[in-house]
Design a protein around this motif. Sequence first.
Motif, PDB file in Angstrom:
ATOM      1  N   LEU A   1       0.803  -1.220   0.000  1.00 28.73           N
ATOM      2  CA  LEU A   1       0.000   0.000   0.000  1.00 28.73           C
ATOM      3  C   LEU A   1       0.840   1.275   0.000  1.00 28.73           C
ATOM      4  CD1 LEU A   1      -2.698  -1.181   2.536  1.00 28.73           C
ATOM      5  CD2 LEU A   1      -2.992  -0.884   0.076  1.00 28.73           C
ATOM      6  N   GLY A   2       2.144   1.131  -0.180  1.00 26.58           N
ATOM      7  CA  GLY A   2       3.001   2.307  -0.263  1.00 26.58           C
ATOM      8  C   GLY A   2       3.225   3.004   1.060  1.00 26.58           C
ATOM      9  N   LEU A   3       2.885   2.364   2.171  1.00 25.59           N
ATOM     10  CA  LEU A   3       3.103   2.957   3.490  1.00 25.59           C
ATOM     11  C   LEU A   3       4.531   2.753   3.964  1.00 25.59           C
ATOM     12  CD1 LEU A   3      -0.248   1.834   5.145  1.00 25.59           C
ATOM     13  CD2 LEU A   3       0.336   4.101   4.247  1.00 25.59           C
ATOM     14  N   GLU A   4       5.223   1.836   3.336  1.00 26.87           N
ATOM     15  CA  GLU A   4       6.660   1.618   3.541  1.00 26.87           C
ATOM     16  C   GLU A   4       7.314   1.556   2.168  1.00 26.87           C
ATOM     17  OE1 GLU A   4       8.335   1.153   6.397  1.00 26.87           O
ATOM     18  OE2 GLU A   4       6.790   0.669   7.894  1.00 26.87           O
ATOM     19  N   ARG A   5       8.566   1.992   2.087  1.00 26.79           N
ATOM     20  CA  ARG A   5       9.306   1.894   0.831  1.00 26.79           C
ATOM     21  C   ARG A   5      10.229   0.683   0.884  1.00 26.79           C
ATOM     22  NH1 ARG A   5      11.744   7.443  -1.358  1.00 26.79           N
ATOM     23  NH2 ARG A   5      12.020   6.033  -3.109  1.00 26.79           N
ATOM     24  N   PRO A   6      10.155  -0.186  -0.115  1.00 29.55           N
ATOM     25  CA  PRO A   6      11.034  -1.359  -0.095  1.00 29.55           C
ATOM     26  C   PRO A   6      12.482  -0.971  -0.360  1.00 29.55           C
ATOM     27  CG  PRO A   6       9.872  -1.237  -2.188  1.00 29.55           C
ATOM     28  CD  PRO A   6       9.303  -0.144  -1.314  1.00 29.55           C
ATOM     29  N   ASP A   7      13.398  -1.754   0.186  1.00 36.93           N
ATOM     30  CA  ASP A   7      14.809  -1.571  -0.157  1.00 36.93           C
ATOM     31  C   ASP A   7      15.046  -1.991  -1.600  1.00 36.93           C
ATOM     32  OD1 ASP A   7      15.325  -0.777   2.480  1.00 36.93           O
ATOM     33  OD2 ASP A   7      15.587  -2.855   3.114  1.00 36.93           O
ATOM     34  N   SER A   8      14.288  -2.983  -2.043  1.00 29.35           N
ATOM     35  CA  SER A   8      14.329  -3.420  -3.437  1.00 29.35           C
ATOM     36  C   SER A   8      13.020  -4.127  -3.745  1.00 29.35           C
ATOM     37  CB  SER A   8      15.513  -4.368  -3.687  1.00 29.35           C
ATOM     38  OG  SER A   8      15.415  -5.534  -2.888  1.00 29.35           O
ATOM     39  N   GLY A   9      12.757  -4.289  -5.040  1.00 33.67           N
ATOM     40  CA  GLY A   9      11.531  -4.933  -5.458  1.00 33.67           C
ATOM     41  C   GLY A   9      10.404  -3.937  -5.688  1.00 33.67           C
ATOM     42  N   THR A  10       9.273  -4.438  -6.170  1.00 33.06           N
ATOM     43  CA  THR A  10       8.130  -3.588  -6.479  1.00 33.06           C
ATOM     44  C   THR A  10       6.846  -4.188  -5.919  1.00 33.06           C
ATOM     45  OG1 THR A  10       7.830  -4.680  -8.627  1.00 33.06           O
ATOM     46  CG2 THR A  10       9.143  -2.655  -8.598  1.00 33.06           C
ATOM     47  N   ALA A  11       5.898  -3.312  -5.621  1.00 36.46           N
ATOM     48  CA  ALA A  11       4.571  -3.712  -5.174  1.00 36.46           C
ATOM     49  C   ALA A  11       3.561  -3.014  -6.074  1.00 36.46           C
ATOM     50  CB  ALA A  11       4.353  -3.304  -3.717  1.00 36.46           C
ATOM     51  N   LEU A  12       2.675  -3.788  -6.684  1.00 38.04           N
ATOM     52  CA  LEU A  12       1.746  -3.244  -7.667  1.00 38.04           C
ATOM     53  C   LEU A  12       0.300  -3.583  -7.318  1.00 38.04           C
ATOM     54  CD1 LEU A  12       3.666  -4.285 -10.918  1.00 38.04           C
ATOM     55  CD2 LEU A  12       3.796  -2.093  -9.711  1.00 38.04           C
ATOM     56  N   ILE A  13      -0.565  -2.600  -7.532  1.00 38.52           N
ATOM     57  CA  ILE A  13      -2.006  -2.768  -7.404  1.00 38.52           C
ATOM     58  C   ILE A  13      -2.599  -2.512  -8.786  1.00 38.52           C
ATOM     59  CG2 ILE A  13      -4.123  -1.964  -6.301  1.00 38.52           C
ATOM     60  CD1 ILE A  13      -2.220  -3.163  -4.292  1.00 38.52           C
ATOM     61  N   ASN A  14      -3.228  -3.523  -9.350  1.00 32.92           N
ATOM     62  CA  ASN A  14      -3.728  -3.408 -10.721  1.00 32.92           C
ATOM     63  C   ASN A  14      -2.644  -2.933 -11.689  1.00 32.92           C
ATOM     64  OD1 ASN A  14      -6.389  -4.291 -10.302  1.00 32.92           O
ATOM     65  ND2 ASN A  14      -7.094  -2.249  -9.721  1.00 32.92           N
ATOM     66  N   GLY A  15      -1.425  -3.427 -11.475  1.00 33.70           N
ATOM     67  CA  GLY A  15      -0.327  -3.130 -12.380  1.00 33.70           C
ATOM     68  C   GLY A  15       0.388  -1.820 -12.124  1.00 33.70           C
ATOM     69  N   ARG A  16       0.010  -1.087 -11.069  1.00 38.33           N
ATOM     70  CA  ARG A  16       0.630   0.201 -10.771  1.00 38.33           C
ATOM     71  C   ARG A  16       1.010   0.295  -9.295  1.00 38.33           C
ATOM     72  NH1 ARG A  16      -0.645   4.626 -14.211  1.00 38.33           N
ATOM     73  NH2 ARG A  16      -1.885   4.052 -16.028  1.00 38.33           N
ATOM     74  N   PRO A  17       2.053   1.064  -8.974  1.00 37.73           N
ATOM     75  CA  PRO A  17       2.317   1.342  -7.564  1.00 37.73           C
ATOM     76  C   PRO A  17       1.121   2.083  -6.963  1.00 37.73           C
ATOM     77  CG  PRO A  17       4.202   1.956  -8.930  1.00 37.73           C
ATOM     78  CD  PRO A  17       3.069   1.672  -9.862  1.00 37.73           C
ATOM     79  N   TYR A  18       0.872   1.871  -5.696  1.00 43.46           N
ATOM     80  CA  TYR A  18      -0.289   2.493  -5.054  1.00 43.46           C
ATOM     81  C   TYR A  18      -0.290   4.009  -5.246  1.00 43.46           C
ATOM     82  CZ  TYR A  18      -3.729   3.745  -1.519  1.00 43.46           C
ATOM     83  OH  TYR A  18      -4.835   4.261  -0.875  1.00 43.46           O
ATOM     84  N   ALA A  19       0.869   4.633  -5.146  1.00 40.21           N
ATOM     85  CA  ALA A  19       0.951   6.092  -5.242  1.00 40.21           C
ATOM     86  C   ALA A  19       0.505   6.619  -6.603  1.00 40.21           C
ATOM     87  CB  ALA A  19       2.370   6.557  -4.953  1.00 40.21           C
ATOM     88  N   GLU A  20       0.474   5.766  -7.613  1.00 40.74           N
ATOM     89  CA  GLU A  20       0.074   6.196  -8.953  1.00 40.74           C
ATOM     90  C   GLU A  20      -1.391   5.919  -9.265  1.00 40.74           C
ATOM     91  OE1 GLU A  20       2.671   4.560 -11.886  1.00 40.74           O
ATOM     92  OE2 GLU A  20       4.501   5.277 -10.899  1.00 40.74           O
ATOM     93  N   LEU A  21      -2.102   5.346  -8.320  1.00 38.12           N
ATOM     94  CA  LEU A  21      -3.510   5.029  -8.559  1.00 38.12           C
ATOM     95  C   LEU A  21      -4.356   6.302  -8.553  1.00 38.12           C
ATOM     96  CD1 LEU A  21      -4.051   1.904  -6.266  1.00 38.12           C
ATOM     97  CD2 LEU A  21      -3.583   1.936  -8.724  1.00 38.12           C
ATOM     98  N   ARG A  22      -5.283   6.364  -9.472  1.00 39.75           N
ATOM     99  CA  ARG A  22      -6.256   7.446  -9.470  1.00 39.75           C
ATOM    100  C   ARG A  22      -7.471   6.966  -8.679  1.00 39.75           C
ATOM    101  NH1 ARG A  22      -6.920   9.602 -15.569  1.00 39.75           N
ATOM    102  NH2 ARG A  22      -7.972  11.277 -14.429  1.00 39.75           N
ATOM    103  N   ALA A  23      -7.975   7.804  -7.784  1.00 41.36           N
ATOM    104  CA  ALA A  23      -9.082   7.428  -6.901  1.00 41.36           C
ATOM    105  C   ALA A  23      -8.800   6.093  -6.227  1.00 41.36           C
ATOM    106  CB  ALA A  23     -10.394   7.370  -7.692  1.00 41.36           C
ATOM    107  N   PRO A  24      -7.760   6.041  -5.400  1.00 39.52           N
ATOM    108  CA  PRO A  24      -7.325   4.757  -4.837  1.00 39.52           C
ATOM    109  C   PRO A  24      -8.390   4.021  -4.038  1.00 39.52           C
ATOM    110  CG  PRO A  24      -6.238   6.614  -3.754  1.00 39.52           C
ATOM    111  CD  PRO A  24      -6.891   7.155  -4.958  1.00 39.52           C
ATOM    112  N   LEU A  25      -9.238   4.731  -3.285  1.00 33.97           N
ATOM    113  CA  LEU A  25     -10.250   4.035  -2.491  1.00 33.97           C
ATOM    114  C   LEU A  25     -11.262   3.292  -3.347  1.00 33.97           C
ATOM    115  CD1 LEU A  25     -11.159   6.380   0.521  1.00 33.97           C
ATOM    116  CD2 LEU A  25      -9.706   4.348   0.485  1.00 33.97           C
ATOM    117  N   ALA A  26     -11.391   3.710  -4.606  1.00 35.81           N
ATOM    118  CA  ALA A  26     -12.305   3.022  -5.516  1.00 35.81           C
ATOM    119  C   ALA A  26     -11.656   1.792  -6.134  1.00 35.81           C
ATOM    120  CB  ALA A  26     -12.767   3.979  -6.613  1.00 35.81           C
TER     121      ALA A  26
END
Length: 261
Positions: free
Chosen positions: A56-81
Amino acid sequence: MTSQTAVPAIEACGLTRSYGGRTVVDHVSFAVEPGRVTGFLGPNGAGKSTTMRLLLGLERPDSGTALINGRPYAELRAPLAQVGAMLEAKAFHKGRSARKHLLCLAQSQALPARRVDEVLAMVGLTDVAGRRAGGFSLGMAQRLGIAAALLGDPRIVLLDEPVNGLDPEGIVWIRTLMKRLAAEGRAVLVSSHLMNEMAVTADHLLVIGAGRLLADCSTTEFIRRHTDPEVYATTPAVARPALLEEAFMRLTAHSAQFTAA
């Protein structure tokens, strides 16, 4: 005509996070698919909550990626939806009422005010919606947190230990809710330490120990792999929770951590 591969609802790719020289999440990779409840299991200190925070982007990884629907959480438009989450039961302003807490969240995402009353009814808090949330019991706070997670009607739901503080009726309620959300085609990722609940709720399991992913398979397959074949073949379904607990203990026996996180 070439077929396109569907993007996973949630995807972790080589996630790694360390604190003070101790690796808490160690090159973890997995995908969470829609239409099923995925249980996220591990001993205390295994890295479950940190992994969910990384997603959910509340922590930054030292390496690797975390994706929500193919995007990092910070790049989501209207994330709660797109994704709703409950990581801490009492993550609200204690002086606000339940309705005002949800209304503030709704306004921040341009969600209609009527949705607040819809989710309050969904989690059984309509009658106490005007009460200060700071006076709620843990079980009521859990319900309010789940209401917040569902506020945007998201297709992805993350819940960290959602049955903590719930009475037996509440446990059955959250179990039924998670199954219904999955049946609607949503992706549900839920962490829990209650094997009996995961045995009857989770379709798929992710098991983590000492920061490393130890298993990624269906619940049925996990039990089959890590219990005695004769017992698995002859034990009735009512013993499934006991079998899951046995399988979990066998797999994670050498990865339990008792140091402070």
